[in-house]
Design a protein around this motif. Structure first.
Motif, PDB file in Angstrom:
ATOM      1  N   LEU A 146       0.826  -1.218   0.000  1.00  0.00           N
ATOM      2  CA  LEU A 146       0.000   0.000   0.000  1.00  0.00           C
ATOM      3  C   LEU A 146       0.855   1.260   0.000  1.00  0.00           C
ATOM      4  O   LEU A 146       0.569   2.221  -0.729  1.00  0.00           O
ATOM      5  CB  LEU A 146      -0.917   0.006   1.238  1.00  0.00           C
ATOM      6  N   ILE A 147       1.906   1.239   0.840  1.00  0.00           N
ATOM      7  CA  ILE A 147       2.810   2.413   0.878  1.00  0.00           C
ATOM      8  C   ILE A 147       3.403   2.644  -0.517  1.00  0.00           C
ATOM      9  O   ILE A 147       3.440   3.763  -1.020  1.00  0.00           O
ATOM     10  CB  ILE A 147       3.932   2.213   1.939  1.00  0.00           C
ATOM     11  N   PHE A 148       3.820   1.541  -1.160  1.00  0.00           N
ATOM     12  CA  PHE A 148       4.403   1.653  -2.502  1.00  0.00           C
ATOM     13  C   PHE A 148       3.386   2.217  -3.503  1.00  0.00           C
ATOM     14  O   PHE A 148       3.684   3.144  -4.263  1.00  0.00           O
ATOM     15  CB  PHE A 148       4.888   0.269  -2.957  1.00  0.00           C
ATOM     16  N   ALA A 149       2.137   1.674  -3.451  1.00  0.00           N
ATOM     17  CA  ALA A 149       1.115   2.115  -4.397  1.00  0.00           C
ATOM     18  C   ALA A 149       0.783   3.598  -4.196  1.00  0.00           C
ATOM     19  O   ALA A 149       0.694   4.365  -5.167  1.00  0.00           O
ATOM     20  CB  ALA A 149      -0.143   1.270  -4.231  1.00  0.00           C
ATOM     21  N   PHE A 150       0.650   4.023  -2.925  1.00  0.00           N
ATOM     22  CA  PHE A 150       0.351   5.442  -2.675  1.00  0.00           C
ATOM     23  C   PHE A 150       1.524   6.344  -3.076  1.00  0.00           C
ATOM     24  O   PHE A 150       1.317   7.456  -3.567  1.00  0.00           O
ATOM     25  CB  PHE A 150      -0.052   5.663  -1.200  1.00  0.00           C
ATOM     26  N   SER A 151       2.743   5.847  -2.871  1.00  0.00           N
ATOM     27  CA  SER A 151       3.915   6.633  -3.311  1.00  0.00           C
ATOM     28  C   SER A 151       3.873   6.823  -4.819  1.00  0.00           C
ATOM     29  O   SER A 151       4.174   7.903  -5.339  1.00  0.00           O
ATOM     30  CB  SER A 151       5.236   5.932  -2.973  1.00  0.00           C
ATOM     31  N   MET A 152       3.509   5.759  -5.543  1.00  0.00           N
ATOM     32  CA  MET A 152       3.457   5.851  -7.002  1.00  0.00           C
ATOM     33  C   MET A 152       2.377   6.836  -7.438  1.00  0.00           C
ATOM     34  O   MET A 152       2.567   7.593  -8.390  1.00  0.00           O
ATOM     35  CB  MET A 152       3.218   4.472  -7.629  1.00  0.00           C
ATOM     36  N   VAL A 153       1.228   6.836  -6.716  1.00  0.00           N
ATOM     37  CA  VAL A 153       0.166   7.807  -7.032  1.00  0.00           C
ATOM     38  C   VAL A 153       0.718   9.218  -6.831  1.00  0.00           C
ATOM     39  O   VAL A 153       0.523  10.108  -7.670  1.00  0.00           O
ATOM     40  CB  VAL A 153      -1.088   7.569  -6.147  1.00  0.00           C
ATOM     41  N   TYR A 154       1.453   9.421  -5.726  1.00  0.00           N
ATOM     42  CA  TYR A 154       2.039  10.734  -5.443  1.00  0.00           C
ATOM     43  C   TYR A 154       2.974  11.160  -6.595  1.00  0.00           C
ATOM     44  O   TYR A 154       2.900  12.287  -7.086  1.00  0.00           O
ATOM     45  CB  TYR A 154       2.801  10.664  -4.107  1.00  0.00           C
ATOM     46  N   PHE A 155       3.848  10.220  -7.050  1.00  0.00           N
ATOM     47  CA  PHE A 155       4.788  10.569  -8.138  1.00  0.00           C
ATOM     48  C   PHE A 155       4.058  10.881  -9.451  1.00  0.00           C
ATOM     49  O   PHE A 155       4.450  11.784 -10.183  1.00  0.00           O
ATOM     50  CB  PHE A 155       5.807   9.439  -8.356  1.00  0.00           C
ATOM     51  N   VAL A 156       2.982  10.127  -9.705  1.00  0.00           N
ATOM     52  CA  VAL A 156       2.220  10.372 -10.934  1.00  0.00           C
ATOM     53  C   VAL A 156       1.631  11.787 -10.893  1.00  0.00           C
ATOM     54  O   VAL A 156       1.733  12.548 -11.862  1.00  0.00           O
ATOM     55  CB  VAL A 156       1.106   9.299 -11.091  1.00  0.00           C
ATOM     56  N   VAL A 157       1.041  12.145  -9.724  1.00  0.00           N
ATOM     57  CA  VAL A 157       0.444  13.485  -9.584  1.00  0.00           C
ATOM     58  C   VAL A 157       1.530  14.562  -9.709  1.00  0.00           C
ATOM     59  O   VAL A 157       1.353  15.586 -10.380  1.00  0.00           O
ATOM     60  CB  VAL A 157      -0.310  13.606  -8.227  1.00  0.00           C
TER      61      VAL A 157
END
Lengths: 217, 109
Positions: B10-21
């Protein structure tokens, strides 16, 4: 015969002047290709054409730029030399003689081991020679030597795709594939800088390319 | 799937969302690209939280564990991304080479 000398180089501020001076007595048109040097060479030579790549593309791309220029300027043949002053201008007449006699489409330089080629390069070179002989039916004693000459016809037949150090090997593979007449001449070579040139990693990449060329050329 | 692994995923997935944004805000990716990536990562988050959703799907492909299915899907995704990225890089290299060589020939001195 209109013979041009093409010299690709990168960061050879120290040597390129000596190379140009050494070949000037042969009165042949010279094309220098600066492949994105960062040592600020600021070169000014009389009767020498300077082509500059804004960024470093690799030896193969620089050779192609120089050769394209030479052919467009009316060259019937091109002699390639390295820009690090490792080749002796005194060997140029051997290439000119073979080109003018018309017996060879391609003249390949072959460095003699006793002239100071490092052992690891010598062994790597011999390995490449054997692999090319097996895959392309052409045995060249010094595949990686940058001192070589091509007629215009030969250049048009073997115009390479490699942008980096794979160019020497690709040229030999294409010569084997197109069955061009080639001859070899012994040349002297002096290594001024042991950190430049083909590295082991480059060699591994080139070996992969050789297998690819077997099916694509 | 153990809870600890779910938390890391989950931490990884949310980090990736942050980088995409972040990349979208910098103008490096388009609207359609951000939407695709967000959908992909949102789906990944749902699967991480409710892995049981995939159980039926996994058994259809004769894969016994959901975790194995996710690893296989991950491999397929990574291989396809690497391949498309390799092809794009090659195309870009060729274009760059042509441009630099053309410039050099034009400005011969």
């Amino acid at each position: 015969m209109n013979i041009f000398i093409v010299i690709p180089f990168r960061n050879e501020k120290k040597h390129i002047g000596l190379v140009v001076k050494g070949i000037s007595k042969y009165k042949l048109p010279v094309v220098l290709v600066d492949d994105g040097s960062i040592d600020n060479p600021n070169l000014r030579f009389k009767n020498v054409t300077l082509l500059t790549h804004k960024i470093n593309l690799g030896k193969g791309a620089a050779m192609k730029t120089g050769a394209d220029y030479a052919i467009a300027a009316g060259a019937d043949a091109i002699i390639f030399m390295d820009g690090d002053n490792q080749h002796m201008p005194g060997d140029l007449p051997k290439f000119i003689k073979h080109l003018e006699s018309g017996g060879c489409d391609v003249v390949l330089g072959s460095r003699n081991y006793s002239y100071g080629v490092p052992l690891i390069r010598f062994l790597g070179n011999k390995f490449a020679s054997v692999v090319l002989a097996i895959l392309f039916g052409i045995y060249v004693s010094d595949v990686l030597c940058g001192f070589k000459a091509l007629t215009k016809k030969a250049y048009q037949k073997i115009r390479w795709d490699s942008t980096g150090y794979g160019v020497e090997t690709e040229m030999v593979a294409r010569i084997g594939k197109t069955k061009l007449n080639f001859c070899e001449v012994t040349v002297q070579s002096i290594y001024h800088d042991k950190v430049k040139g083909v590295t082991i990693l480059d060699a591994v990449g080139i070996m992969g390319e050789i297998i690819k060329w077997r099916f694509t050329i | 799937m153990i809870i600890g692994l779910q938390i890391i995923a989950l931490i990884f997935a949310f980090s990736m969302v942050y980088f995409v944004v972040l990349h979208f805000k910098r103008g490096e990716i388009s609207k359609s690209e951000i939407v695709s990536w967000i959908i992909m990562w949102a789906a990944a988050i749902v699967i991480i939280v409710f892995p049981e959703l995939l159980r039926k799907f996994a058994s259809t492909f004769l894969v016994t564990r959901v975790f194995d299915l996710m690893v296989i899907a991950g491999f397929i995704l990574v291989i396809s991304l690497v391949t498309s990225s390799y092809i794009r890089t090659k195309k870009l290299e060729k274009k760059l080479e042509d441009m630099v060589r053309r410039e050099a020939l034009k400005k011969s001195k």
